[in-house]
Design a protein around this motif. Structure first.
Motif, PDB file in Angstrom:
ATOM      1  N   GLY A  17       0.818  -1.207   0.000  1.00 15.18           N
ATOM      2  CA  GLY A  17       0.000   0.000   0.000  1.00 15.18           C
ATOM      3  C   GLY A  17       0.853   1.258   0.000  1.00 15.18           C
ATOM      4  N   SER A  18       1.955   1.237   0.748  1.00 18.02           N
ATOM      5  CA  SER A  18       2.856   2.387   0.761  1.00 18.02           C
ATOM      6  C   SER A  18       3.538   2.569  -0.588  1.00 18.02           C
ATOM      7  CB  SER A  18       3.908   2.203   1.853  1.00 18.02           C
ATOM      8  OG  SER A  18       3.306   2.122   3.132  1.00 18.02           O
ATOM      9  N   ALA A  19       3.902   1.450  -1.239  1.00 18.46           N
ATOM     10  CA  ALA A  19       4.513   1.542  -2.565  1.00 18.46           C
ATOM     11  C   ALA A  19       3.554   2.166  -3.569  1.00 18.46           C
ATOM     12  CB  ALA A  19       4.945   0.152  -3.040  1.00 18.46           C
ATOM     13  N   VAL A  20       2.293   1.747  -3.538  1.00 14.07           N
ATOM     14  CA  VAL A  20       1.283   2.318  -4.433  1.00 14.07           C
ATOM     15  C   VAL A  20       1.066   3.792  -4.110  1.00 14.07           C
ATOM     16  CG1 VAL A  20      -1.155   2.224  -5.094  1.00 14.07           C
ATOM     17  CG2 VAL A  20       0.153   0.114  -4.838  1.00 14.07           C
ATOM     18  N   VAL A  26       4.019  10.185  -7.793  1.00 16.99           N
ATOM     19  CA  VAL A  26       4.788  10.339  -9.025  1.00 16.99           C
ATOM     20  C   VAL A  26       3.864  10.622 -10.194  1.00 16.99           C
ATOM     21  CG1 VAL A  26       6.382   9.203 -10.614  1.00 16.99           C
ATOM     22  CG2 VAL A  26       6.624   8.851  -8.155  1.00 16.99           C
ATOM     23  N   ALA A  27       2.688  10.002 -10.192  1.00 13.72           N
ATOM     24  CA  ALA A  27       1.727  10.216 -11.280  1.00 13.72           C
ATOM     25  C   ALA A  27       1.277  11.662 -11.364  1.00 13.72           C
ATOM     26  CB  ALA A  27       0.518   9.293 -11.099  1.00 13.72           C
ATOM     27  N   GLY A  28       1.241  12.353 -10.226  1.00  8.29           N
ATOM     28  CA  GLY A  28       0.916  13.777 -10.214  1.00  8.29           C
ATOM     29  C   GLY A  28      -0.571  14.037 -10.154  1.00  8.29           C
ATOM     30  N   GLY A  29      -0.908  15.297  -9.910  1.00  8.55           N
ATOM     31  CA  GLY A  29      -2.303  15.679  -9.799  1.00  8.55           C
ATOM     32  C   GLY A  29      -2.756  15.756  -8.360  1.00  8.55           C
ATOM     33  N   LEU A  30      -3.641  16.710  -8.084  1.00  7.86           N
ATOM     34  CA  LEU A  30      -4.103  16.912  -6.716  1.00  7.86           C
ATOM     35  C   LEU A  30      -4.865  15.700  -6.195  1.00  7.86           C
ATOM     36  CD1 LEU A  30      -4.417  18.777  -4.289  1.00  7.86           C
ATOM     37  CD2 LEU A  30      -6.455  19.753  -5.369  1.00  7.86           C
ATOM     38  N   ARG A  31      -5.721  15.110  -7.014  1.00  8.75           N
ATOM     39  CA  ARG A  31      -6.491  13.948  -6.574  1.00  8.75           C
ATOM     40  C   ARG A  31      -5.584  12.772  -6.231  1.00  8.75           C
ATOM     41  NH1 ARG A  31     -11.761  13.637 -10.652  1.00  8.75           N
ATOM     42  NH2 ARG A  31     -12.688  15.645 -10.027  1.00  8.75           N
ATOM     43  N   SER A  36      -3.303   9.307  -2.291  1.00  9.05           N
ATOM     44  CA  SER A  36      -2.110   8.610  -1.808  1.00  9.05           C
ATOM     45  C   SER A  36      -1.934   8.801  -0.305  1.00  9.05           C
ATOM     46  CB  SER A  36      -0.872   9.113  -2.545  1.00  9.05           C
ATOM     47  OG  SER A  36      -0.542  10.435  -2.145  1.00  9.05           O
ATOM     48  N   ARG A  37      -2.228  10.009   0.188  1.00  7.85           N
ATOM     49  CA  ARG A  37      -2.109  10.262   1.623  1.00  7.85           C
ATOM     50  C   ARG A  37      -3.169   9.503   2.413  1.00  7.85           C
ATOM     51  NH1 ARG A  37       2.396  10.696   2.783  1.00  7.85           N
ATOM     52  NH2 ARG A  37       2.439   9.460   0.878  1.00  7.85           N
ATOM     53  N   VAL A  38      -4.372   9.408   1.849  1.00 12.25           N
ATOM     54  CA  VAL A  38      -5.432   8.640   2.507  1.00 12.25           C
ATOM     55  C   VAL A  38      -5.060   7.165   2.544  1.00 12.25           C
ATOM     56  CG1 VAL A  38      -7.837   7.916   2.366  1.00 12.25           C
ATOM     57  CG2 VAL A  38      -7.230  10.302   1.917  1.00 12.25           C
ATOM     58  N   LEU A  39      -4.543   6.661   1.418  1.00 13.59           N
ATOM     59  CA  LEU A  39      -4.171   5.251   1.328  1.00 13.59           C
ATOM     60  C   LEU A  39      -3.072   4.892   2.314  1.00 13.59           C
ATOM     61  CD1 LEU A  39      -4.338   2.500  -0.080  1.00 13.59           C
ATOM     62  CD2 LEU A  39      -2.711   3.366  -1.790  1.00 13.59           C
ATOM     63  N   LYS A  44      -0.508   1.905   6.365  1.00 17.59           N
ATOM     64  CA  LYS A  44       0.877   1.922   6.827  1.00 17.59           C
ATOM     65  C   LYS A  44       0.955   1.652   8.329  1.00 17.59           C
ATOM     66  CE  LYS A  44       5.206   4.368   6.077  1.00 17.59           C
ATOM     67  NZ  LYS A  44       5.762   4.155   7.408  1.00 17.59           N
ATOM     68  N   GLN A  45       1.174   0.390   8.652  1.00 22.78           N
ATOM     69  CA  GLN A  45       1.342  -0.043  10.040  1.00 22.78           C
ATOM     70  C   GLN A  45       2.627  -0.850  10.184  1.00 22.78           C
ATOM     71  OE1 GLN A  45      -0.635   0.886  12.497  1.00 22.78           O
ATOM     72  NE2 GLN A  45      -1.971   2.009  11.111  1.00 22.78           N
ATOM     73  N   THR A  46       3.651  -0.438   9.449  1.00 19.98           N
ATOM     74  CA  THR A  46       4.866  -1.242   9.397  1.00 19.98           C
ATOM     75  C   THR A  46       5.558  -1.346  10.751  1.00 19.98           C
ATOM     76  OG1 THR A  46       5.997   0.767   8.631  1.00 19.98           O
ATOM     77  CG2 THR A  46       5.312  -0.801   6.962  1.00 19.98           C
TER      78      THR A  46
END
Length: 210
Positions: A17-20, A26-31, A36-39, A44-46
């Motif tokens: 999930g962190s990799a995605v 990298v893909a860019g764009g506000l959405r 990505s931050r929500v995901l 992320k519970q590493t």
């Protein structure tokens, strides 16, 4: 049966999930950035899972040593990582830190798949313990809280750590980075250097003053 929700699988979920998440940046764009931050916030519970696995796979005699090594390696990564990211941002490309981070999480997934044992007995025993009463959990929490203040020396240590955590959060990179950039006109990649400095300062304080 814990099924899919074993510690090993949750660790893989955190890594992938962190990799995605970083790939979306990298893909860019506000959405993409918001998603990505929500995901990463959801998966992320590493550190939590790594600590749980380390606790389960070590004996009581050696557990403190290995947990100390885990904490030490984490501190070193938080000191070095932001500066490396800043150098990549400055001298390679603005997207290179996210690319490297995404690749590192994929590498961690492969490394965990090869090295972590597939025995889920620890997760099964943990699942059995979850059937204990909630009142027992609450009473255990209260007992642990009272134990922190059984002596003045232990209480001073706990209070010092709480105050240190509060000061660290109020003066953290997340709150002060924009201030430095606006106040002194520093370039964005200097945030990485500032983060490394703050982490190094926190390490020194924890080592010599707490």
């Amino acid at each position: 049966d814990v099924g899919f929700l074993s510690r090993r699988n949750i660790l893989f979920l955190s890594f992938l999930g962190s990799a995605v998440s970083y790939a979306l940046i990298v893909a860019g764009g506000l959405r993409s950035i918001v998603f990505s931050r929500v995901l990463v916030g959801l998966v992320k519970q590493t550190m939590t899972v790594s600590t749980g696995l380390l606790t389960g796979y070590t004996s009581e005699h050696d557990r403190g040593i290995y947990l100390g090594r885990l904490q030490a390696s984490t501190t070193v990564s938080w000191i070095i990582g932001p500066s490396v990211g800043a150098l990549l941002y400055k001298h390679v490309s603005p997207s290179s830190p996210c690319i490297v981070a995404s690749c590192l999480f994929l590498f961690n997934s492969m490394l965990a798949a090869m090295l972590l044992p597939r025995d889920d007995s620890l997760d099964k025993s943990t699942n059995i313990k979850k059937h204990s009463s909630r009142m027992g959990k609450y009473s255990s929490f209260l007992e642990n809280l009272k134990a922190c203040f059984v002596s003045s020396k232990l209480a001073s240590v706990v209070i010092s750590l709480l105050l240190f955590g509060w000061v660290t959060r109020t003066t953290s990179y997340a709150n002060m980075g924009s201030f430095y950039e606006e106040k002194y006109g520093i370039e964005p990649h200097f945030r990485g250097y500032i983060k490394s400095y703050l982490q190094c300062l926190g390490f020194v304080i924890q080592t010599f003053f707490l």
